[in-house]
Write a protein that holds these residues in place. Structure first.
Motif, PDB file in Angstrom:
ATOM      1  N   GLY A 178       0.805  -1.218   0.000  1.00 21.77           N
ATOM      2  CA  GLY A 178       0.000   0.000   0.000  1.00 21.77           C
ATOM      3  C   GLY A 178       0.837   1.266   0.000  1.00 21.77           C
ATOM      4  O   GLY A 178       0.350   2.343   0.347  1.00 21.77           O
ATOM      5  N   ASP A 179       2.132   1.134  -0.353  1.00 17.11           N
ATOM      6  CA  ASP A 179       3.058   2.266  -0.454  1.00 17.11           C
ATOM      7  C   ASP A 179       3.360   2.904   0.906  1.00 17.11           C
ATOM      8  O   ASP A 179       3.619   4.097   0.998  1.00 17.11           O
ATOM      9  CB  ASP A 179       2.532   3.316  -1.438  1.00 17.11           C
ATOM     10  CG  ASP A 179       3.630   4.249  -1.936  1.00 17.11           C
ATOM     11  OD1 ASP A 179       4.791   3.812  -1.995  1.00 17.11           O
ATOM     12  OD2 ASP A 179       3.330   5.430  -2.237  1.00 17.11           O
ATOM     13  N   ILE A 180       3.314   2.097   1.951  1.00 19.20           N
ATOM     14  CA  ILE A 180       3.723   2.536   3.294  1.00 19.20           C
ATOM     15  C   ILE A 180       5.051   1.853   3.602  1.00 19.20           C
ATOM     16  O   ILE A 180       5.122   0.616   3.643  1.00 19.20           O
ATOM     17  CB  ILE A 180       2.677   2.148   4.360  1.00 19.20           C
ATOM     18  CG1 ILE A 180       1.319   2.778   4.040  1.00 19.20           C
ATOM     19  CG2 ILE A 180       3.144   2.576   5.750  1.00 19.20           C
ATOM     20  CD1 ILE A 180       0.186   2.217   4.890  1.00 19.20           C
ATOM     21  N   HIS A 181       6.100   2.632   3.808  1.00 17.62           N
ATOM     22  CA  HIS A 181       7.424   2.040   4.022  1.00 17.62           C
ATOM     23  C   HIS A 181       7.542   1.557   5.474  1.00 17.62           C
ATOM     24  O   HIS A 181       7.387   2.345   6.405  1.00 17.62           O
ATOM     25  CB  HIS A 181       8.531   3.055   3.730  1.00 17.62           C
ATOM     26  CG  HIS A 181       9.854   2.434   3.426  1.00 17.62           C
ATOM     27  ND1 HIS A 181      10.475   1.536   4.271  1.00 17.62           N
ATOM     28  CD2 HIS A 181      10.681   2.554   2.352  1.00 17.62           C
ATOM     29  CE1 HIS A 181      11.614   1.148   3.744  1.00 17.62           C
ATOM     30  NE2 HIS A 181      11.765   1.747   2.572  1.00 17.62           N
ATOM     31  N   PRO A 182       7.841   0.248   5.680  1.00 17.19           N
ATOM     32  CA  PRO A 182       7.948  -0.274   7.043  1.00 17.19           C
ATOM     33  C   PRO A 182       9.348  -0.173   7.641  1.00 17.19           C
ATOM     34  O   PRO A 182       9.545  -0.564   8.799  1.00 17.19           O
ATOM     35  CB  PRO A 182       7.546  -1.740   6.870  1.00 17.19           C
ATOM     36  CG  PRO A 182       8.043  -2.080   5.505  1.00 17.19           C
ATOM     37  CD  PRO A 182       7.893  -0.823   4.673  1.00 17.19           C
ATOM     38  N   GLY A 183      10.331   0.326   6.866  1.00 22.08           N
ATOM     39  CA  GLY A 183      11.662   0.557   7.423  1.00 22.08           C
ATOM     40  C   GLY A 183      12.674  -0.536   7.138  1.00 22.08           C
ATOM     41  O   GLY A 183      12.328  -1.686   6.904  1.00 22.08           O
ATOM     42  N   PHE A 184      13.946  -0.140   7.147  1.00 17.42           N
ATOM     43  CA  PHE A 184      15.060  -1.049   6.925  1.00 17.42           C
ATOM     44  C   PHE A 184      15.800  -1.358   8.218  1.00 17.42           C
ATOM     45  O   PHE A 184      15.777  -0.577   9.171  1.00 17.42           O
ATOM     46  CB  PHE A 184      16.075  -0.423   5.954  1.00 17.42           C
ATOM     47  CG  PHE A 184      15.590  -0.275   4.542  1.00 17.42           C
ATOM     48  CD1 PHE A 184      15.271  -1.391   3.776  1.00 17.42           C
ATOM     49  CD2 PHE A 184      15.468   0.984   3.970  1.00 17.42           C
ATOM     50  CE1 PHE A 184      14.836  -1.247   2.467  1.00 17.42           C
ATOM     51  CE2 PHE A 184      15.043   1.133   2.657  1.00 17.42           C
ATOM     52  CZ  PHE A 184      14.722   0.018   1.902  1.00 17.42           C
ATOM     53  N   TYR A 185      16.514  -2.477   8.194  1.00 15.18           N
ATOM     54  CA  TYR A 185      17.495  -2.831   9.211  1.00 15.18           C
ATOM     55  C   TYR A 185      18.887  -2.566   8.643  1.00 15.18           C
ATOM     56  O   TYR A 185      19.074  -2.535   7.430  1.00 15.18           O
ATOM     57  CB  TYR A 185      17.410  -4.326   9.571  1.00 15.18           C
ATOM     58  CG  TYR A 185      16.128  -4.746  10.228  1.00 15.18           C
ATOM     59  CD1 TYR A 185      16.050  -4.890  11.612  1.00 15.18           C
ATOM     60  CD2 TYR A 185      14.985  -5.027   9.481  1.00 15.18           C
ATOM     61  CE1 TYR A 185      14.865  -5.294  12.233  1.00 15.18           C
ATOM     62  CE2 TYR A 185      13.803  -5.432  10.084  1.00 15.18           C
ATOM     63  CZ  TYR A 185      13.756  -5.565  11.452  1.00 15.18           C
ATOM     64  OH  TYR A 185      12.582  -5.966  12.053  1.00 15.18           O
ATOM     65  N   SER A 186      19.861  -2.411   9.529  1.00 15.75           N
ATOM     66  CA  SER A 186      21.254  -2.374   9.106  1.00 15.75           C
ATOM     67  C   SER A 186      22.104  -3.024  10.180  1.00 15.75           C
ATOM     68  O   SER A 186      21.607  -3.358  11.267  1.00 15.75           O
ATOM     69  CB  SER A 186      21.719  -0.928   8.877  1.00 15.75           C
ATOM     70  OG  SER A 186      21.925  -0.259  10.111  1.00 15.75           O
TER      71      SER A 186
END
Length: 465
Positions: free
Chosen positions: A191-199
């Protein structure tokens, strides 16, 4: 539970002694010479631990010569740690746990699975407040009820409003390598909602996130939602239906609607256990296969009995009515909007218990997509990891014994598979993007949000290509 265990062991010993002077029954004649007969298995209080409870209560473990104690665990990390240390011999696990441990994301240990516990079984719930804000953006049926599946595009205007007002949009999931984390991320991203990245330096999973996901143990989800700490969550049952019964939230989508017949939990053991106790591993796998069959046989005819078992305090400990809401082929969204979802919980149909390599590969693709796997890997790497964790050879050996004993049918198992499911068609996934486990990098690159190719997360930025 200890008294029950002792009583059953004594009864079985008496039976075995009796068979010494009469012809042996087929089941006893086929009993494996197990290397370790007293076992302790862990679980989390969710309905999909059902194969363990059923194998215990119906005596399937005992018929295999195993004397099992089942212990609820405080959370998924404690459960995994106790399997690694040997305090638990095995456990009901998130499918991502053996994979993540084996590749060294989080705790490093070689964990394997000879048995997949179920398909589907999860949902995404939002608070009443968020549901009211979503309503103007969803489609409705002719009868005035919401049209399902509800897509995350209906949530996006709500999240955007929170961002515009400088407020964090917090959501809960049960563990960083849980199906729930990946399903929630999948739905949001569709739905074009960014849930975020890990690093490597930031394991919050919230880099560049529109919605901020964090860990909440399953039984605590409804209370955390009610307190306003989170605005929604992804969890297994009965904790979505609990929100409906409490009147504090609305499940908006099930994982069956996100990805039809997706893999869920597995039974996890250390690689060392399976090597040291091969017959014990076969025996427990046999018992679990029989339990799964019982749960699905005769068109789910045994589900109400299973609900009664699961409602007991030593297992899930939720009201039977709440567990039955999803366990018996229905699912309630808004209060009073109960719909037929016959495959919400699948334990045996569709080769549900077979540990497919392609299931493991999907989890690895999601780990890579969101940065838990920090660098590009070739397709061959995904195949190698899947084959080091998922153990279909053990599974099929156990299944063959059960066929010969007359407990299951030959047709119940995919004898000729190469370990990969047929590609999942676009129509079975909410974003319309098909999945082929034999082409993990092509699949990753086809997803509009997430890392692609040789991209990496550096600080708060995605770099490379």
């Amino acid at each position: 539970m200890e008294t029950l265990k002792f009583t059953r062991r004594t009864a079985l010993a008496t039976l075995m002694a009796a068979t010494a002077i009469v012809p042996a029954t087929p089941a006893l004649a086929e009993m494996l010479d197990v290397e370790k007969d007293e076992l302790t298995f862990g679980f989390i209080k969710l309905t999909d631990m059902a194969p363990l409870a059923v194998a215990y209560e119906l005596g399937y473990f005992e018929e295999e010569g195993l004397f099992v104690t089942l212990e609820p665990q405080a959370n998924w990390k404690v459960l995994l740690d106790r399997v690694i240390t040997g305090e638990l011999d095995g456990a009901h696990m998130l499918a991502g746990q053996p994979i993540a441990a084996t590749i060294g994301f989080g705790t490093k240990a070689h964990i394997v699975t000879p048995f997949s516990m179920d398909l589907n079984g999860n949902g995404i719930t939002v608070s009443n407040e968020i549901w009211e804000m979503m309503k103007p953006h969803i489609e409705y049926q002719d009868d005035g009820k919401p049209a399902h599946p509800i897509k995350a595009s209906a949530l996006k205007p709500v999240v955007d409003q929170f961002i515009d007002e400088g407020k964090p949009f917090n959501m809960g999931m049960v563990f960083p390598v849980s199906t729930h984390n990946y399903e929630l991320r999948y739905w949001l991203a569709s739905g074009d909602i960014h849930p975020g990245f890990y690093s490597e330096t930031d394991i919050s999973g919230q880099i560049q996130a529109d919605a901020l996901l964090s860990v909440t143990p399953p039984p605590q989800m409804p209370a955390t939602l009610e307190a306003g700490t989170i605005y929604g969550y992804c969890v297994g049952e009965p904790w979505n239906q609990a929100a409906v019964f409490k009147g504090i939230g609305v499940p908006v989508v099930t994982d069956y609607e996100i990805w039809k017949n997706n893999p869920e939990k597995v039974f996890g053991l250390t690689k060392e256990f399976t090597e040291e106790y091969p017959n014990t591993t076969l025996a427990l796998t046999k018992a679990l296969i029989r339990a799964a069959k019982w749960l699905d046989e005769n068109n789910n005819a045994n589900r109400m009995e299973a609900v009664e078992i699961l409602s007991r305090s030593e297992y899930v400990g939720a009201d039977a009515e709440v567990i039955a809401n999803s366990m018996t082929g229905t699912f309630e969204y808004e209060k009073g909007d109960k719909r037929d979802v016959p495959d919400f919980n699948v334990f045996y149909r569709y080769f549900a218990t077979y540990p497919y390599y392609s299931d493991a590969v999907w989890y690895l693709t999601q780990m890579r997509r969101w940065g838990q796997i920090g660098e590009h890997k070739p397709d061959s790497w995904y195949d190698e990891v899947a084959k080091s964790v998922y153990q279909p050879d053990i599974y099929l050996k156990a299944a063959r014994m059960l066929v010969e004993e007359g407990h299951v049918a030959e047709a119940d198992f995919p004898w000729d598979t190469d370990g990969y499911r047929a590609p999942t068609p676009a129509g079975d996934i909410i974003d319309g993007i098909p999945y082929d486990g034999k082409q993990p990098n092509a699949y990753i690159d086809s997803l509009p949000i997430g890392l692609k190719g040789k991209q990496v997360v550096d600080g708060n930025e995605v770099v490379g290509g």
